[in-house]
Design an enzyme around this catalytic site. Structure first.
Site, PDB file in Angstrom:
ATOM      1  N   LYS A   9      13.163   0.375 -24.181  1.00 17.57           N
ATOM      2  CA  LYS A   9      13.099   1.091 -22.904  1.00 17.57           C
ATOM      3  C   LYS A   9      13.235   0.112 -21.736  1.00 17.57           C
ATOM      4  CE  LYS A   9      10.160   4.707 -24.925  1.00 17.57           C
ATOM      5  NZ  LYS A   9       8.851   5.413 -24.805  1.00 17.57           N
ATOM      6  N   TYR A  49      14.626  13.836 -23.984  1.00 21.56           N
ATOM      7  CA  TYR A  49      13.199  14.173 -24.035  1.00 21.56           C
ATOM      8  C   TYR A  49      12.940  15.669 -23.866  1.00 21.56           C
ATOM      9  CZ  TYR A  49      11.670   9.276 -24.091  1.00 21.56           C
ATOM     10  OH  TYR A  49      11.413   7.977 -24.446  1.00 21.56           O
ATOM     11  N   ASN A 112       5.670   1.963 -23.023  1.00 22.72           N
ATOM     12  CA  ASN A 112       5.364   1.443 -24.369  1.00 22.72           C
ATOM     13  C   ASN A 112       6.566   0.778 -25.039  1.00 22.72           C
ATOM     14  OD1 ASN A 112       6.793   3.723 -25.041  1.00 22.72           O
ATOM     15  ND2 ASN A 112       5.111   4.779 -26.058  1.00 22.72           N
ATOM     16  N   HIS A 115      11.446   3.203 -28.228  1.00 16.77           N
ATOM     17  CA  HIS A 115      11.539   4.557 -28.779  1.00 16.77           C
ATOM     18  C   HIS A 115      12.115   4.479 -30.185  1.00 16.77           C
ATOM     19  CE1 HIS A 115      12.799   8.768 -29.292  1.00 16.77           C
ATOM     20  NE2 HIS A 115      13.908   8.253 -29.776  1.00 16.77           N
ATOM     21  N   GLU A 126      20.093  12.092 -31.476  1.00 18.45           N
ATOM     22  CA  GLU A 126      20.012  10.956 -30.548  1.00 18.45           C
ATOM     23  C   GLU A 126      21.188   9.995 -30.746  1.00 18.45           C
ATOM     24  OE1 GLU A 126      15.965   9.714 -31.344  1.00 18.45           O
ATOM     25  OE2 GLU A 126      15.181  11.509 -30.362  1.00 18.45           O
TER      26      GLU A 126
HETATM   27  P1  DAT Z   1       6.786   8.565 -29.485  1.00 17.83           P
HETATM   28  O1  DAT Z   1       7.572   7.778 -28.468  1.00 17.83           O
HETATM   29  O2  DAT Z   1       5.757   7.706 -30.183  1.00 17.83           O
HETATM   30  O3  DAT Z   1       7.659   9.326 -30.450  1.00 17.83           O
HETATM   31  P2  DAT Z   1       6.365  11.076 -28.061  1.00 17.83           P
HETATM   32  O4  DAT Z   1       7.716  11.481 -28.560  1.00 17.83           O
HETATM   33  O5  DAT Z   1       5.226  12.014 -28.283  1.00 17.83           O
HETATM   34  O6  DAT Z   1       5.932   9.646 -28.666  1.00 17.83           O
HETATM   35  O7  DAT Z   1       6.444  10.793 -26.485  1.00 17.83           O
HETATM   36  C1  DAT Z   1       7.597  10.202 -25.943  1.00 17.83           C
HETATM   37  C2  DAT Z   1       7.175   9.212 -24.903  1.00 17.83           C
HETATM   38  O8  DAT Z   1       6.497   9.885 -23.841  1.00 17.83           O
HETATM   39  C3  DAT Z   1       6.192   8.141 -25.371  1.00 17.83           C
HETATM   40  O9  DAT Z   1       6.817   7.077 -26.043  1.00 17.83           O
HETATM   41  C4  DAT Z   1       5.578   7.702 -24.079  1.00 17.83           C
HETATM   42  C5  DAT Z   1       5.554   8.986 -23.259  1.00 17.83           C
HETATM   43  N1  DAT Z   1       4.224   9.576 -23.325  1.00 17.83           N
HETATM   44  C6  DAT Z   1       3.643  10.182 -24.392  1.00 17.83           C
HETATM   45  N2  DAT Z   1       2.407  10.602 -24.092  1.00 17.83           N
HETATM   46  C7  DAT Z   1       2.190  10.252 -22.789  1.00 17.83           C
HETATM   47  C8  DAT Z   1       1.101  10.405 -21.878  1.00 17.83           C
HETATM   48  N3  DAT Z   1      -0.018  11.006 -22.244  1.00 17.83           N
HETATM   49  N4  DAT Z   1       1.263   9.906 -20.617  1.00 17.83           N
HETATM   50  C9  DAT Z   1       2.406   9.303 -20.233  1.00 17.83           C
HETATM   51  N5  DAT Z   1       3.480   9.126 -21.053  1.00 17.83           N
HETATM   52  C10 DAT Z   1       3.362   9.595 -22.304  1.00 17.83           C
HETATM   53 MG    MG Z   2       9.047  10.817 -29.963  1.00 17.27          MG
END
Ligand code: DAT
Ligand code: MG
Length: 132
Positions: A9, A49, A112, A115, A126
């Site tokens: 990212k 997303y 974080n 992805h 994707e």
């Molecule tokens: P992952 O990336 O582990 O698959 P996800 O698909 O549930 O997780 O979420 C996508 C991204 O959204 C994640 O990498 C970071 C962001 N995200 C998730 N939960 C969040 C939160 N509570 N606050 C802010 N950003 C968040």
């Molecule tokens: Mg995800």
């Protein structure tokens, strides 16, 4: 052999972590199929997303992912999706174990650094979105 989609990212790219991420995937035993630096459009980010549109953090997430270039990759290997997500670690770096990418290089869930696709279906979606 499955393929998965992985993306460093904007925060990881800006911090110069592309090389370390690539090394971890190579050392694990994955084969790099394709990779490129991309600046996402808002439309592309919202499509990527889409499943999180209802979340309170959706706008923040889209703003973040278009804030700078990302490094998009296709990795191939046995159980690619599961093995990649194990390397990446838990979504919230506070929960991610040391030795995982998020555990070692990130501290905040909103940035974080990486992805990884969560299913074969999403990996195909994707890969298509980024590489065709
Ligand atoms: P992952 O990336 O582990 O698959 P996800 O698909 O549930 O997780 O979420 C996508 C991204 O959204 C994640 O990498 C970071 C962001 N995200 C998730 N939960 C969040 C939160 N509570 N606050 C802010 N950003 C968040
Ligand atoms: Mg995800």
């Amino acid at each position: 052999m499955d393929k998965t989609f992985v993306m460093v990212k904007p925060d990881g790219y800006a911090r110069g972590l592309v090389g370390k991420v690539v090394t971890r995937f190579e050392e694990k035993g994955f084969r790099l199929v394709d990779a490129k630096v991309v600046q996402l459009t808002r439309e592309h980010a919202e499509h990527h997303y889409e499943h999180l549109r209802a979340k309170a953090f959706f706008d923040e997430l889209v703003d973040f992912i278009v804030s700078g270039p990302v490094f998009a990759m296709i990795w191939e290997g046995k159980d690619a999706i599961k093995n990649a997500r194990a390397l990446i670690g838990a979504t919230n770096p506070s929960d991610a174990l040391a030795g995982t990418i998020r555990g070692d290089f990130a501290i905040d869930v909103a940035s974080n650094i990486i992805h990884g696709s969560d299913s074969i279906e999403n990996a195909e979606k994707e890969i298509k979105l980024f590489f065709q």
